[in-house]
Design a protein around this motif. Structure first.
Motif, short mmCIF file in Angstrom:
data_model
loop_
_atom_site.label_atom_id
_atom_site.label_comp_id
_atom_site.label_asym_id
_atom_site.label_seq_id
_atom_site.Cartn_x
_atom_site.Cartn_y
_atom_site.Cartn_z
N LYS A 182 -22.57 -43.70 15.99
CA LYS A 182 -21.21 -43.73 16.52
C LYS A 182 -21.20 -43.41 18.01
CE LYS A 182 -16.67 -41.56 16.00
NZ LYS A 182 -15.91 -40.47 15.35
N LEU A 183 -21.99 -42.41 18.40
CA LEU A 183 -22.05 -42.02 19.81
C LEU A 183 -22.62 -43.14 20.67
CD1 LEU A 183 -23.34 -38.35 19.39
CD2 LEU A 183 -21.11 -39.02 20.30
N GLU A 184 -23.63 -43.83 20.15
CA GLU A 184 -24.24 -44.91 20.93
C GLU A 184 -23.28 -46.10 21.06
OE1 GLU A 184 -28.13 -45.60 19.30
OE2 GLU A 184 -28.93 -43.90 20.43
N GLN A 185 -22.47 -46.34 20.05
CA GLN A 185 -21.46 -47.39 20.15
C GLN A 185 -20.40 -47.00 21.18
OE1 GLN A 185 -21.41 -50.44 18.90
NE2 GLN A 185 -19.49 -50.78 20.02
N GLU A 186 -20.00 -45.74 21.16
CA GLU A 186 -19.03 -45.25 22.14
C GLU A 186 -19.58 -45.39 23.56
OE1 GLU A 186 -17.96 -41.26 21.24
OE2 GLU A 186 -16.89 -41.77 19.40
N GLU A 187 -20.87 -45.13 23.71
CA GLU A 187 -21.49 -45.24 25.02
C GLU A 187 -21.41 -46.67 25.55
OE1 GLU A 187 -26.01 -44.82 26.36
OE2 GLU A 187 -25.00 -42.89 26.20
N LEU A 188 -21.68 -47.65 24.69
CA LEU A 188 -21.59 -49.05 25.09
C LEU A 188 -20.17 -49.42 25.51
CD1 LEU A 188 -23.86 -50.76 22.42
CD2 LEU A 188 -24.37 -50.45 24.84
N GLU A 189 -19.19 -48.89 24.78
CA GLU A 189 -17.79 -49.17 25.10
C GLU A 189 -17.40 -48.56 26.44
OE1 GLU A 189 -15.70 -47.66 21.73
OE2 GLU A 189 -16.45 -49.21 20.36
N ILE A 190 -17.88 -47.33 26.69
CA ILE A 190 -17.57 -46.68 27.97
C ILE A 190 -18.25 -47.41 29.12
CG2 ILE A 190 -17.84 -44.54 29.30
CD1 ILE A 190 -17.64 -43.02 26.61
N LEU A 191 -19.48 -47.85 28.90
CA LEU A 191 -20.19 -48.62 29.92
C LEU A 191 -19.42 -49.90 30.28
CD1 LEU A 191 -23.97 -48.44 28.99
CD2 LEU A 191 -22.95 -47.84 31.18
N LEU B 15 -19.55 -39.66 29.08
CA LEU B 15 -20.94 -40.07 28.84
C LEU B 15 -21.88 -38.87 28.90
CD1 LEU B 15 -20.85 -43.35 30.90
CD2 LEU B 15 -21.43 -43.20 28.48
N ASP B 16 -21.63 -37.96 29.82
CA ASP B 16 -22.42 -36.72 29.88
C ASP B 16 -22.35 -35.98 28.54
OD1 ASP B 16 -23.31 -37.06 32.43
OD2 ASP B 16 -21.97 -35.59 33.35
N GLN B 17 -21.12 -35.83 28.04
CA GLN B 17 -20.93 -35.12 26.77
C GLN B 17 -21.65 -35.84 25.64
OE1 GLN B 17 -16.54 -33.05 27.50
NE2 GLN B 17 -16.89 -34.34 25.75
N ASN B 18 -21.48 -37.16 25.57
CA ASN B 18 -22.13 -37.93 24.51
C ASN B 18 -23.64 -37.73 24.54
OD1 ASN B 18 -19.67 -38.94 23.73
ND2 ASN B 18 -20.33 -41.06 23.66
N ASN B 19 -24.21 -37.79 25.75
CA ASN B 19 -25.66 -37.65 25.87
C ASN B 19 -26.13 -36.27 25.42
OD1 ASN B 19 -26.55 -40.19 26.80
ND2 ASN B 19 -25.69 -39.78 28.81
N GLU B 20 -25.36 -35.24 25.73
CA GLU B 20 -25.74 -33.88 25.32
C GLU B 20 -25.70 -33.75 23.80
OE1 GLU B 20 -23.14 -31.33 27.44
OE2 GLU B 20 -24.10 -31.67 29.38
N VAL B 21 -24.67 -34.34 23.19
CA VAL B 21 -24.59 -34.29 21.72
C VAL B 21 -25.74 -35.08 21.10
CG1 VAL B 21 -23.18 -34.84 19.71
CG2 VAL B 21 -22.08 -33.96 21.77
#
Length: 521
Positions: free
Chosen positions: A275-284, A308-314
């Motif tokens: 889910k986080l990786e999908q969110e990252e693509l959407e933010i990008l 994105l910082d938060q997502n990466n930390e999680v």
């Protein structure tokens, strides 16, 4: 693309080994002289004997200008207003973002804190590995100070400009170098004995390791003259207060998943990761639509970069939980050192208070950190040390908390928490999270201010959040305060601590002082 790791982190055994090599840990010349490489005497022209003194705490600061404003410098200027009667600054880690590279020390550390440095009137002339402090800044390592840039990233982004542009949200402060497994931090702050030739090592030790502590000879820290730290974790006394600086990066490895629930937990973690990786693509994709030259777009880019910082930390935390770990992934040597130091501190009648500082918070209510595997690991390992100390000195403490204050960073906020009666020796301790000194502020969790923990299938409250300063609101009501704290230590036994939250915020095109009333502990 989302699976490509743009940041890497060395393993715990590598961190420990590399750091030992850099300080020539237990070298024969060091052993012959009876030098304790974890202790230092703070030689502050006799002022260190004053029982009334003050200091500042900052953390998670090492970033540069953010779309025209520079929060780290604003916090530094607020801090400078208190320098005249403050003896030093504790830094809770993440000295340099995004990776602790030597190339960012000039802009992300030397320039913002130039008034603290000898020769600071010409900051461009100061080399990152030659800093001498007028006002000591005493740091511990954060996770970003250990981070590295994989060679594959450098290869691809160097040859593919469009990809580099797409990754600009990360590339702003990644650059071409990493920390080299914490090497840049070591050269900036620690006495780098590995760089001294064998024929000169003895002279160096005889010149700078002349102070006497209860454990033997140790490094003599002299503001304005010689301001190197002895090790990645260390202790010193000032005004009758024992300070313990820890490297939590080597004891934050998540605990093994419960055997009876491991399959289900792994499944949930993998789904969360997806889910986080999908969110990252959407933010990008959103980032690609925005122009950083446009003021409104630049503000939105900053917010997306924060997400994105938060997502990466999680993601980092989840990946750590999914990995198989052994005892080598926990720095028991450092934890044993802390145990012994705390016991000795309580057995010394001249010590009137104890302060511990490190990077990863054991108690916090920031939205992404409060229930991370690393958070719980640090909590439980520190609690275990406190239990061992209490077993030895419980009669001496007479019911007082084992330490007066625990400072940490990592969560980008300022927070004051206090444990309740946890049933363990970490009860009734004040914890201050000081991680809001420059990097993007974070929100408090929605679940509330009471922290609960499960013991043997029963859930109990373990701590209360008494103050939280971080990102809040939406749209025009959005608030992004930055912070540090001033600590006034009062004379007497036991010591009394007065903590003043220093807060600054950018409102209507100008920085405003939003400092809060003092907290007496």
């Amino acid at each position: 693309m989302a699976d490509m790791r743009l940041i890497s982190e060395p393993s715990v055994p590598v961190k420990i080994q590399k750091m030992k090599q850099r300080v020539r840990w237990q070298h024969p010349m060091i052993q012959e002289r009876g030098i304790d490489q974890t202790a230092m005497i703070f030689d502050d022209h006799g002022r260190e004997k004053n029982s009334d003194f003050s200091f500042i705490v900052i953390g998670d600061s090492g970033t540069k200008s953010n779309y025209g404003s520079h929060p780290q410098r604003q916090v530094a200027e607020m801090m400078l207003n208190h320098i005249d009667d403050c003896r030093f600054v504790l830094h809770t880690g993440d000295v340099i973002y995004v990776v602790g590279s030597r190339e960012y020390y000039p802009t992300n550390f030397i320039e913002p804190y130039r008034e603290c440095l000898i020769g600071g009137e010409n900051p461009k002339n100061i080399a990152y590995d030659q800093m001498v402090f007028k006002l000591p800044i005493l740091p511990v390592l954060g996770n970003h100070d250990y981070y590295d840039v994989p060679w594959l990233y450098r290869l691809i982004t160097g040859s593919t400009l469009p990809l580099r542009r797409m990754l600009r949200y990360k590339d702003i402060e990644i650059g071409w170098h990493g920390s080299n497994q914490g090497d840049a931090y070591t050269k900036a702050f620690i006495d780098y004995l590995a760089a001294i030739s064998p024929q000169h090592l003895g002279k160096h030790l005889d010149k700078y390791y002349t102070a006497q502590s209860h454990t033997g000879l140790c490094l003599n820290y002299q503001p304005g003259k010689f301001t190197r730290l002895p090790n990645r974790y260390y202790t010193f006394n000032y005004g009758g207060i024992d300070f313990f600086a820890l490297d939590s990066n080597t004891f934050n490895t998540p605990e093994p998943l419960p055997e009876n629930e491991a399959v289900d937990i792994r499944k949930d973690l993998l789904q969360h990761l997806q889910k986080l990786e999908q969110e990252e693509l959407e933010i990008l994709a959103e980032c690609k639509k925005l122009n950083s030259e446009n003021p409104q777009d630049s503000e939105q880019l900053a917010d997306l970069g924060g997400k994105l910082d938060q997502n990466n930390e999680v993601k980092f935390d989840i990946q750590k939980q999914l990995e198989q770990h052994t005892n080598a992934d926990v720095d028991f040597e450092q934890l044993e050192w802390l145990r012994n130091q705390l016991v000795a501190s309580w057995q010394n009648s001249q010590v009137r208070g104890r302060v511990i500082f490190f990077h990863h918070p054991p108690y916090v209510t920031e939205a992404t950190k409060w229930n991370q595997g690393q958070t719980l690991a640090v909590r439980h390992r520190l609690r275990s040390v406190f239990e061992q100390v209490d077993a030895v000195v419980g009669k001496i403490t007479a019911g007082k908390p084992l330490v007066d204050l625990v400072f940490s960073g990592h969560a980008h906020c300022l927070e004051h928490l206090k444990t309740v009666n946890t049933g363990y020796a970490d009860a009734q301790i004040n914890y201050i999270v000081c991680g809001g000194s420059g990097r993007r502020p974070r929100r408090q969790r929605k679940e509330g201010t009471e922290l609960m923990e499960t013991f043997s299938d029963n859930t109990y409250k373990v701590a209360d959040s008494l103050l939280y300063v971080g990102r809040s609101g939406q749209g025009d009501e959005k608030r992004k305060p930055y912070s540090c704290v001033r600590v006034d230590v009062k004379s007497g036994y036991p010591a009394k601590f007065v903590i003043t939250p220093l807060v600054t915020e950018y409102i209507d095109g100008k920085w405003c002082d939003r400092s809060l009333e003092p907290i007496v502990i």
